[in-house]
Design a protein around this motif. Structure first.
Motif, PDB file in Angstrom:
ATOM      1  N   ARG A 127       0.834  -1.204   0.000  1.00  0.00           N
ATOM      2  CA  ARG A 127       0.000   0.000   0.000  1.00  0.00           C
ATOM      3  C   ARG A 127       0.870   1.255   0.000  1.00  0.00           C
ATOM      4  NH1 ARG A 127      -3.972  -0.602   4.802  1.00  0.00           N
ATOM      5  NH2 ARG A 127      -2.061   0.120   5.735  1.00  0.00           N
ATOM      6  N   ALA A 155       2.525   1.868  -3.391  1.00  0.00           N
ATOM      7  CA  ALA A 155       1.565   2.431  -4.340  1.00  0.00           C
ATOM      8  C   ALA A 155       1.320   3.909  -4.038  1.00  0.00           C
ATOM      9  CB  ALA A 155       0.256   1.645  -4.287  1.00  0.00           C
ATOM     10  N   LEU A 184      -9.220   2.400 -12.576  1.00  0.00           N
ATOM     11  CA  LEU A 184      -9.996   1.334 -11.960  1.00  0.00           C
ATOM     12  C   LEU A 184      -9.217   0.023 -11.870  1.00  0.00           C
ATOM     13  CD1 LEU A 184     -12.612   2.091 -10.857  1.00  0.00           C
ATOM     14  CD2 LEU A 184     -13.784   1.150 -12.855  1.00  0.00           C
ATOM     15  N   SER A 222      -6.369   0.049  -9.349  1.00  0.00           N
ATOM     16  CA  SER A 222      -6.941   0.211  -8.009  1.00  0.00           C
ATOM     17  C   SER A 222      -7.438  -1.121  -7.485  1.00  0.00           C
ATOM     18  CB  SER A 222      -8.120   1.187  -8.030  1.00  0.00           C
ATOM     19  OG  SER A 222      -7.680   2.471  -8.350  1.00  0.00           O
ATOM     20  N   ILE A 241      -4.520  -3.490  -6.530  1.00  0.00           N
ATOM     21  CA  ILE A 241      -3.927  -3.200  -5.218  1.00  0.00           C
ATOM     22  C   ILE A 241      -4.837  -3.718  -4.114  1.00  0.00           C
ATOM     23  CG2 ILE A 241      -3.248  -1.365  -3.625  1.00  0.00           C
ATOM     24  CD1 ILE A 241      -2.550   0.339  -6.041  1.00  0.00           C
ATOM     25  N   LEU A 242      -6.114  -3.407  -4.277  1.00  0.00           N
ATOM     26  CA  LEU A 242      -7.085  -3.773  -3.260  1.00  0.00           C
ATOM     27  C   LEU A 242      -7.117  -5.284  -3.035  1.00  0.00           C
ATOM     28  CD1 LEU A 242      -8.849  -2.005  -1.633  1.00  0.00           C
ATOM     29  CD2 LEU A 242     -10.721  -2.451  -3.195  1.00  0.00           C
ATOM     30  N   VAL A 268      -3.786  -6.479  -1.267  1.00  0.00           N
ATOM     31  CA  VAL A 268      -3.695  -6.049   0.123  1.00  0.00           C
ATOM     32  C   VAL A 268      -4.755  -6.754   0.969  1.00  0.00           C
ATOM     33  CG1 VAL A 268      -3.871  -4.060   1.657  1.00  0.00           C
ATOM     34  CG2 VAL A 268      -2.706  -3.830  -0.518  1.00  0.00           C
ATOM     35  N   PHE A 269      -5.951  -6.894   0.417  1.00  0.00           N
ATOM     36  CA  PHE A 269      -7.018  -7.560   1.167  1.00  0.00           C
ATOM     37  C   PHE A 269      -6.669  -9.030   1.408  1.00  0.00           C
ATOM     38  CE2 PHE A 269     -11.284  -9.615   1.336  1.00  0.00           C
ATOM     39  CZ  PHE A 269     -11.669  -9.071   2.540  1.00  0.00           C
ATOM     40  N   ASN A 328      -4.203  -9.216   4.113  1.00  0.00           N
ATOM     41  CA  ASN A 328      -4.792  -8.870   5.402  1.00  0.00           C
ATOM     42  C   ASN A 328      -5.612 -10.013   5.979  1.00  0.00           C
ATOM     43  OD1 ASN A 328      -3.798  -6.373   6.087  1.00  0.00           O
ATOM     44  ND2 ASN A 328      -5.365  -5.241   5.000  1.00  0.00           N
TER      45      ASN A 328
END
Lengths: 312, 296
Positions: free
Chosen positions: B226, B229, B264, B267, B270-271, B274-275, B278
């Protein structure tokens, strides 16, 4: 209490001093001569020497350090190399924007996060808990500029509820329009953090003896949750939220860039790209001040609300 | 000395047991597997990017600038007529290399600091941990921004900057269990056998606290990706034209009014990564330390 305050204040002063020293070092680890970097390869020796003198970097390092510390304390943070105006003036001009955004986001985060976290905790390992945990994990996974851009695409471009660029804030409605999306962006991410902290603090408190006692003597469940559990759970939450403030400030930089909103974030990015060392130094001082003051305040609040904290 | 010599034999965690603990930790929270699978897929896509990319990520098709998705190019093209899907796949390499390298550097240095501070205690511990707390209090993104701007945006410098911002967290994570473990009998036993401090820290403390550090590592990897980025988004990423996700969003943001798909795709990439990391780390942490459940 008095002794505690003095001690805490002393600690804040020491921290401030240490971080200012760090700032001084960081600004000077830059490879090469700042004057050369600013003026470029074409500059003649005279111009470089003149700028070195103006920046004060021709003096011995220790002398620079002393005058930097003295200046930082007196509010003399030098002048911006780009605009020529005093750094302090430039910082103060945008500081209210950032403080306003941070405060609104923090309130928004707490208003959403605390009830959500409590709800998850009292429904541990049931649907509301799973739902909240996934939701908060998604919130934590968003880089702040990505969520900001998605909000911009959704609410400003597609739905047209908000202007894409807004710095008019004469009427309350204009003020609301200018702050709504940035604050929602930061607030939702903050809510994700606060939800998780509240949840685990609640879980801890619910296992305490006094909660069990309250249940045993027939106190209504609602009263136990709100008066006995949540109020005690909020104590650690306050401290941790104080620590998260540095995340919030970092995120506000990116949010200000995306929404083109004035503030410390835009100022620091501008200073970085223009290699305005004086400005950068001043910005780091202001960030340090904010962090040190907030941490001190959270510690004091912590001591005030929780009589169990040792005031020694 | 309350420990007996027999207990010393139980000190280092055997390798097979360690593996079993890990698998059990994964099984305790099934979502961890999901996170792991997604992450491994992304890693494979990044590794095989040169073979599976439909186009060269730098190749410019000047006649198809800003093409919307599904028209010859699966995810469309950017302002310079470059294939977004290919840039996304190659961009994963940068994100992962910087993320993993900076996390490993921070993990090694941070854990070493934490273990040493916890092991020796006293003044050293106080001074070191106060310093770490100060670093921790300073907004890490801003520290990262300043470091990269000062050092210059190269892969190595970005790794250094991100690592510096996460060292304090690893130091904290490593210190607390070290303090608990150094009081255990098997450490006393090791001492009475004449083991050196270094040996005790490396062979007896480290293996016992490693699971906790590793879980922290997966969460910090998410954070490092994150941060990378974010740095790239404000123009402090690896220099263009090398594709990075943050850089793609930065470039796409300039055309957001008419070509929103440019931002988009990266984005979402990355999401997802990272998710995935996590939920991987979060689930593992629950399994290893149920008390910490849900806290960050």
């Amino acid at each position: 209490m008095g002794a505690f305050l003095v001690k805490r204040l002393m600690f804040a002063v020491v921290t401030l001093f240490a971080v200012l020293t760090l700032v001084f070092i960081v600004v000077r680890i830059v490879p090469g001569d700042p004057a050369l970097v600013i003026l470029g390869d074409q500059a003649d020796a005279q111009a470089i020497a003149a700028l070195q003198k103006r920046l004060g970097i021709d003096r011995p390092l220790f002398e620079q350090y002393v005058s930097f510390l003295a200046g930082a304390l007196r509010g003399d943070w030098g002048t911006s190399l780009v605009t020529g105006r005093p750094v302090l003036v430039e910082v103060m001009a945008v500081l209210p924007w950032t403080l306003e955004l941070t405060a609104v986001s923090l309130v928004l985060g707490a208003v959403i996060g605390v009830p959500l976290g409590a709800w998850a905790a009292i429904n541990r390992n049931r649907m509301p808990d799973y739902f909240t945990r996934i939701l908060s994990l998604i919130g934590l996974s968003f880089p702040p500029f990505v969520s900001a851009i998605l909000l911009l695409i959704g609410f400003a471009l597609a739905l047209r509820w908000f202007p894409v660029i807004s710095s008019n804030r004469g009427t309350p409605w204009e003020w609301f329009q200018s702050i709504a999306l940035p604050a929602v962006n930061l607030g939702l991410i903050m809510a994700a953090y606060i939800t998780r902290v509240t949840r685990s603090a609640m879980l801890e408190v619910m296992q305490e003896d006094y909660v069990r006692t309250a249940r045993a003597k027939g106190v209504p469940w609602r009263v136990i949750v709100w008066r006995h559990a949540l109020r005690n759970a909020l104590i650690p939450v306050v401290t941790i939220v104080g620590l998260y403030l540095s995340i919030l400030i970092g995120n506000s930089v990116l949010t200000e860039i995306v929404f083109n909103r004035p503030g410390l974030g835009k100022l620091i990015i501008g200073a970085l790209s223009q290699r305005d060392y004086m400005m950068l130094q001043g910005m780091m001082v202001i960030y340090t001040l904010i962090v040190v003051v907030v941490n001190m305040l959270t510690d004091i609040v912590y001591a005030v609300v929780d009589p169990r904290v040792k005031l020694a | 000395m309350s420990g007996s010599i027999h207990e010393a034999s139980a000190a280092p965690v055997p390798r097979h047991r360690w593996l079993r603990t890990t698998i059990r930790a994964f099984n305790a929270n099934k979502t961890s597997w999901l996170g792991l699978v997604v992450f491994v897929i992304v890693v494979l896509l990044a590794i095989f990017a040169p073979w599976i990319s439909p186009h060269d990520p730098l190749e410019q098709d000047v006649f198809s600038k800003l093409k919307p998705p599904f028209d010859n190019y699966y995810l469309g093209t950017d302002y310079y007529g470059r294939d977004i899907l290919s840039r996304l796949l190659y961009g994963a390499q940068i994100s992962l290399v910087i993320g993993i390298a900076s996390t490993v550097v921070a993990l090694v240095i941070g854990s070493a600091i934490g273990i040493v501070a916890g092991w020796y205690g006293g003044r050293l511990d106080i001074i070191v941990m106060q310093t770490m707390d100060m670093l921790l209090a300073f907004p890490s993104l801003i520290l990262g921004l300043i470091l990269v701007a000062m050092l210059g945006p190269s892969v190595t410098n970005i790794i250094i900057a991100i690592a510096v911002t996460s060292i304090p967290s690893f130091a904290r994570i490593a210190r607390a269990p070290t303090i608990a473990i150094k009081e255990r009998e098997f450490i006393d036993a090791g001492r009475s056998l004449g083991f050196s401090d270094t040996r005790l820290m490396l062979r007896h403390v480290l293996p016992n606290i490693f699971p906790e550090i590793l879980v922290m590592g997966s969460l910090w990897l998410a954070s490092a990706i994150r941060t990378e980025a974010s740095l790239a988004f404000v123009g402090l990423g690896v220099k263009p034209p090398i594709p990075t996700w943050g850089g793609m969003i930065r470039e796409g943001f300039e055309n957001i009014l008419d070509s929103y798909w440019l931002v988009l795709a990266p984005s979402i990439a990355i999401l997802v990564v990272v998710f995935a990391l996590n939920i991987l780390g979060d689930g593992l942490r629950d399994a290893i330390d149920p008390k910490l459940k849900g806290e960050r």
